[in-house]
Design a protein around this motif. Structure first.
Motif, PDB file in Angstrom:
ATOM      1  N   TYR A 114       0.834  -1.205   0.000  1.00 49.62           N
ATOM      2  CA  TYR A 114       0.000   0.000   0.000  1.00 49.62           C
ATOM      3  C   TYR A 114       0.870   1.256   0.000  1.00 49.62           C
ATOM      4  O   TYR A 114       0.647   2.176  -0.806  1.00 49.62           O
ATOM      5  N   TYR A 115       1.860   1.308   0.885  1.00 53.51           N
ATOM      6  CA  TYR A 115       2.685   2.515   0.963  1.00 53.51           C
ATOM      7  C   TYR A 115       3.501   2.719  -0.312  1.00 53.51           C
ATOM      8  O   TYR A 115       3.780   3.862  -0.702  1.00 53.51           O
ATOM      9  N   LEU A 116       3.881   1.640  -0.986  1.00 51.02           N
ATOM     10  CA  LEU A 116       4.531   1.792  -2.286  1.00 51.02           C
ATOM     11  C   LEU A 116       3.586   2.442  -3.300  1.00 51.02           C
ATOM     12  O   LEU A 116       3.988   3.299  -4.086  1.00 51.02           O
ATOM     13  N   GLN A 117       2.323   2.045  -3.277  1.00 52.00           N
ATOM     14  CA  GLN A 117       1.358   2.567  -4.244  1.00 52.00           C
ATOM     15  C   GLN A 117       1.058   4.053  -4.027  1.00 52.00           C
ATOM     16  O   GLN A 117       0.835   4.784  -4.991  1.00 52.00           O
ATOM     17  N   VAL A 118       1.019   4.504  -2.775  1.00 59.06           N
ATOM     18  CA  VAL A 118       0.564   5.870  -2.500  1.00 59.06           C
ATOM     19  C   VAL A 118       1.703   6.811  -2.140  1.00 59.06           C
ATOM     20  O   VAL A 118       1.463   7.969  -1.807  1.00 59.06           O
ATOM     21  N   SER A 119       2.943   6.343  -2.216  1.00 55.30           N
ATOM     22  CA  SER A 119       4.056   7.154  -1.690  1.00 55.30           C
ATOM     23  C   SER A 119       4.207   8.491  -2.393  1.00 55.30           C
ATOM     24  O   SER A 119       4.566   9.487  -1.763  1.00 55.30           O
ATOM     25  N   ASP A 120       3.947   8.550  -3.710  1.00 61.00           N
ATOM     26  CA  ASP A 120       4.094   9.826  -4.424  1.00 61.00           C
ATOM     27  C   ASP A 120       3.193  10.903  -3.825  1.00 61.00           C
ATOM     28  O   ASP A 120       3.554  12.086  -3.804  1.00 61.00           O
ATOM     29  N   ILE A 121       2.020  10.497  -3.357  1.00 64.21           N
ATOM     30  CA  ILE A 121       1.081  11.449  -2.772  1.00 64.21           C
ATOM     31  C   ILE A 121       1.355  11.658  -1.288  1.00 64.21           C
ATOM     32  O   ILE A 121       1.252  12.779  -0.776  1.00 64.21           O
ATOM     33  N   LEU A 122       1.764  10.607  -0.588  1.00 62.52           N
ATOM     34  CA  LEU A 122       1.946  10.693   0.862  1.00 62.52           C
ATOM     35  C   LEU A 122       3.216  11.420   1.269  1.00 62.52           C
ATOM     36  O   LEU A 122       3.211  12.226   2.211  1.00 62.52           O
ATOM     37  N   VAL A 123       4.344  11.176   0.587  1.00 61.72           N
ATOM     38  CA  VAL A 123       5.636  11.712   1.033  1.00 61.72           C
ATOM     39  C   VAL A 123       5.657  13.240   1.166  1.00 61.72           C
ATOM     40  O   VAL A 123       6.258  13.758   2.109  1.00 61.72           O
ATOM     41  N   PRO A 124       5.012  14.027   0.273  1.00 58.22           N
ATOM     42  CA  PRO A 124       5.018  15.483   0.477  1.00 58.22           C
ATOM     43  C   PRO A 124       4.451  15.922   1.826  1.00 58.22           C
ATOM     44  O   PRO A 124       4.801  17.004   2.318  1.00 58.22           O
ATOM     45  N   TYR A 125       3.592  15.121   2.441  1.00 56.26           N
ATOM     46  CA  TYR A 125       3.052  15.464   3.764  1.00 56.26           C
ATOM     47  C   TYR A 125       4.015  15.075   4.890  1.00 56.26           C
ATOM     48  O   TYR A 125       3.767  15.408   6.051  1.00 56.26           O
TER      49      TYR A 125
END
Length: 809
Positions: free
Chosen positions: A539-550
């Protein structure tokens, strides 16, 4: 200063590097050099002249002029002063073998020299404050020692906020300095040569007509931002990579443009019918078709940024700038008539259309609902689980064996045998080699109609278009479009292999060039649903592009559940033994009376490292390392007691929204991922924690007065009488709230999900959002929380309005 270590590592009869002894450096002169060192791993070497030698650091990602980038710098041996001018090739077999070029050089001074103890004492203390005067590196920098890893000193190279700093994407590999003509553009602002992350579009399922919107044909190609200045032409990809060498004819043509400009557009190859062919573009120039660069936006023109102009005003100048060019064409549009253009696009075999608000500004790097893509064809991202041999052996392989991950494992969704030519097949076959395996990843025999399978670990993802699904869920008539993890459309990393050989099996993922060890992927974290550590990392691999900026540049308080949610977790702040590439921030803790070494989650690799530690949920600070005392947002936590009907939480959130609307205050809501809701107020680091806390407290007072039967501000649980607690006390330095898109250690693997205010209605439940369905929601709705990291509210104006509201009631 001794050069013993330097000399010991080198045989000067075999390397062109200079030998020498420590020399004398006049106190009034301090020189520096940054060398690009293409050795076993590409890196940059920073060298500072201090007391007769060059103190040296290896900077893996290269220096940056963006204060948000905290670059790891690993201390290496001292070098002789002659190395200030060294460039060339160190032959194979020698220490540091590879090519070295001078990337930047100049002089430096001590920042605040009048009250500074001196350069050598700063160096020994591990806290250097410098002013660099180079061709590329200018202004104030800090070089700070953070600890020791594997026997080497780890430092951080940090650009300070000053007149030379930039807030744009900075990559030492691709950045070209602006020309002298554009020097009047204020530093840190947009200018030709400075990498610009392009604005991104959201998605819409259906076409619509709107007189205030424009509609363009959607071309299927590479997104290219073209920079044109006195220094030449830079063709920048969506990801900041230079594409000049790939398309020299376009770069050459744009040199004739008589303006300094930055243009945004889509590069594609057209067939004889004028339809874009992505596969042909990938093989350019060894392909058929016409290369065409459709320019649909202009960001900068002759010394002036155009970002804040309405889209229609920006587009009005494009035709004049590119008039007479053969490859570059203006991307025309229609106004209001979206349905008619979409119908035409479908008839001509196009992907669909782009819909854009005519008054929209250009926001670099942002995904916005003011730009929407509406596609004609169905598309699917599928995992490549293997390929079949060619029948008759005429081509490299026959078809791709595709799969999708579902709750009960990997599901076969069909074979794809079209969409690629023979050249494509050969390239793909090479990409498949590292993932070959003898084991069938589906765990059961498939009906492949006699075709021989070659199995792969399902680590590569591709996009396919298809007409419909069969009753069995197979894709009908799938057509290969592209590798989702190909260089042109980079993704974060391969997914972890689905079935490790044992519960304690370890493997290493290469994520953007960084090695991340993962283990125990079969360990069950959520016994109720059977979800494992593998599901969390996937899951974290899939959403990392969106999550990491936060998460970027925010100290992380680790909440670890290494044995899953049924066992007690624990918090960890201090981190000593971390990978060499992992960035940390040392912050003094008054309560502990010592320095705490916090992790910084700067990229996908950092996120997966944390997930492998058992960090199911992610807890970043509200403020960043360069402004720790001023949060980027305020938070109101609506915390209900156990057993509260979620309808009451929704009612309380809507009351908050009403107060915010009346005070003209922007607010954004998300589920906590457990039983409550969070409301975020963007502050942009303009106010202290105390000011933000007092402001959110005032809003809570207004809410509590309106619905006293539902809410309370009593801190002690026993005094709350079963009401929803309006918690404003999360707005304190060092206190953390779970990040948007973070998974929670609760039943069902719920996720903290950003919401539209319109979604707060009866029937909504926190359990609606899980690690299994959140990626699809993001694909449909995009990132709803982007504004909390952008422009903040004016607290002063809001307080005036709240005062008037208070007087009126």
């Amino acid at each position: 200063m001794s050069l013993k270590a330097y000399n010991k590592k080198r045989d000067f009869s075999k390397t062109p590097e200079p030998s020498g002894n420590a020399g004398d450096s006049p106190n009034s002169v301090h020189r520096f050099v940054v060398q690009r060192h293409k050795a076993r791993k590409l890196h940059y070497d920073l060298r500072l002249e201090i007391n007769g030698t060059l103190k040296s650091w290896a900077v893996p990602k290269g220096p940056s002029m963006n204060p948000a980038d905290k670059r790891l710098a690993v201390r290496t041996e001292d070098h002789p002063l002659e190395y200030l001018h060294f460039h060339g090739t160190i032959p194979k077999g020698n220490y540091g073998a590879g090519t070295m070029t001078i990337w930047d050089s100049g002089s430096f001074d001590i920042d605040g020299a009048e009250d500074n103890p001196g350069l050598l004492p700063q160096f020994r203390k591990g806290n250097m404050k410098l002013i660099l005067s180079g061709q590329k590196l200018k202004g104030r920098f800090a070089l700070v020692r953070t600890g020791e890893r594997s026997g080497k000193e780890s430092w951080l190279l940090i650009k300070k906020n000053d007149g030379f700093a930039t807030d744009l994407f900075y990559d030492a590999e691709t950045l070209i300095e602006p020309s002298q003509k554009s020097s009047k553009e204020p530093p840190g602002k947009i200018a030709p040569g400075k990498i610009v992350p392009p604005m991104l579009a959201g998605s819409a399922k259906e076409i619509f007509n709107n007189p205030k919107w424009i509609y363009e044909l959607k071309w299927d190609g590479y997104r290219i931002v073209a920079h044109i200045s006195g220094d030449g032409v830079l063709l920048q990809s969506r990801n900041g990579i230079t594409m000049n060498q790939n398309f020299p004819e376009l770069a050459k043509e744009l040199e004739s443009v008589g303006h300094e400009t930055i243009m945004d557009g889509e590069l594609t190859v057209l067939d004889e019918n004028g339809v874009s062919q992505f596969g042909e573009l990938q093989n350019w120039p060894d392909t058929r078709g016409t290369l065409r660069y459709y320019v649909f936006d202009m960001l900068y023109l002759n010394g002036h940024s155009m970002l804040d102009l309405p889209l229609l005003d920006r587009k009005s100048l494009i035709q004049e700038v590119i008039e007479g060019l053969r490859t570059a064409h203006y991307c025309d549009h229609v106004e209001g008539m979206g349905a008619a253009l979409f119908e035409r696009a479908v008839e001509e075999g196009m992907e669909g259309v782009m819909a854009k608000a005519g008054d929209s500004n250009y926001v670099p790097g942002a995904r916005t609902e003011k730009w929407l893509k509406i596609k004609n064809v169905e598309s699917e991202d599928a995992l490549i689980c293997g390929y079949t041999d060619s029948v008759g052996g005429g081509v490299a392989f026959g078809s791709l064996i595709l799969g999708k991950r579902e709750e009960d494992g990997l599901k076969y969704v069909g074979n794809c045998g079209s969409g690629f030519g023979e050249a494509d097949r050969k390239v793909l076959l090479k990409r498949f080699a590292p993932f070959r395996t003898k084991k069938n990843p589906f765990g059961k025999k498939l009906a492949l109609k006699g075709r021989k399978p070659n199995w792969m670990l399902p680590n590569l993802e591709c996009e396919v278009h298809y007409s419909e699904r069969t009753k069995n869920g197979l894709l009908r008539n799938p057509v290969f479009k592209r590798l989702r993890k190909a260089p042109e459309v980079p993704r974060n990393a391969p997914s972890p292999s689905p079935k490790p050989t044992g519960n304690d099996a370890r493997e290493t993922l290469d994520i953007d060039g960084l090695p991340v060890t993962i283990s125990n992927l079969n360990k069950v974290y959520w016994p109720d649903s059977g979800y494992t550590k593998y599901d969390l990392i996937d899951y974290y691999l899939q959403v990392s592009d969106i999550l990491v900026p936060y998460l970027k540049d925010r100290p992380e308080s680790l909440h670890r559940h290494p044995n899953g949610i049924m066992e007690e977790g624990f918090y960890q702040k201090d981190n000593e033994n971390v990978p060499e590439w992992m960035q940390t921030a040392t912050i003094y803790s008054k309560s502990s009376e010592r320095d705490i070494n916090y992790l910084l989650c700067q990229n996908t690799a950092s996120l997966i490292y944390m997930a492998n530690l058992g960090c199911i949920e992610i807890h970043p600070w509200n403020s960043k390392t360069d402004n720790l005392d001023r949060p980027d947002y305020g938070i109101i936590d609506l915390d209900p007691p156990e057993g509260t009907d979620f309808k009451k939480v929704i009612e309380s959130a809507l009351a908050v929204h009403q107060v915010l609307n009346e005070g003209k205050i922007e607010g954004y809501c998300k589920t906590s991922g457990a039983k409550g809701l969070h409301v975020y107020l963007p502050m942009n680091g303009e106010y202290t924690y105390e000011e933000v806390r007092n402001f959110t407290k005032l809003i809570c007072y207004f809410v509590q007065r309106r619905i006293p039967e539902l809410t309370t501000m009593e801190r002690r649980i026993k005094d709350r009488n079963g009401k929803i607690y309006l918690d404003y006390l999360q707005n304190r330095k060092g206190h953390t709230v779970v990040s948007p898109y973070s998974v929670r250690p609760v039943k069902g693997a719920q996720v903290s999900a950003p919401l539209l205010w319109s979604e707060l209605e009866d029937g909504l439940l926190p359990s609606d959002f899980t690690l299994k369905n959140m990626p699809d929601r993001l694909a449909r709705k995009g990132d709803l929380f982007v504004p909390i990291l952008q422009e903040g509210i004016s607290m002063e104006k809001a307080l005036e309005r709240l005062d008037r509201m208070s007087a009126e009631t």
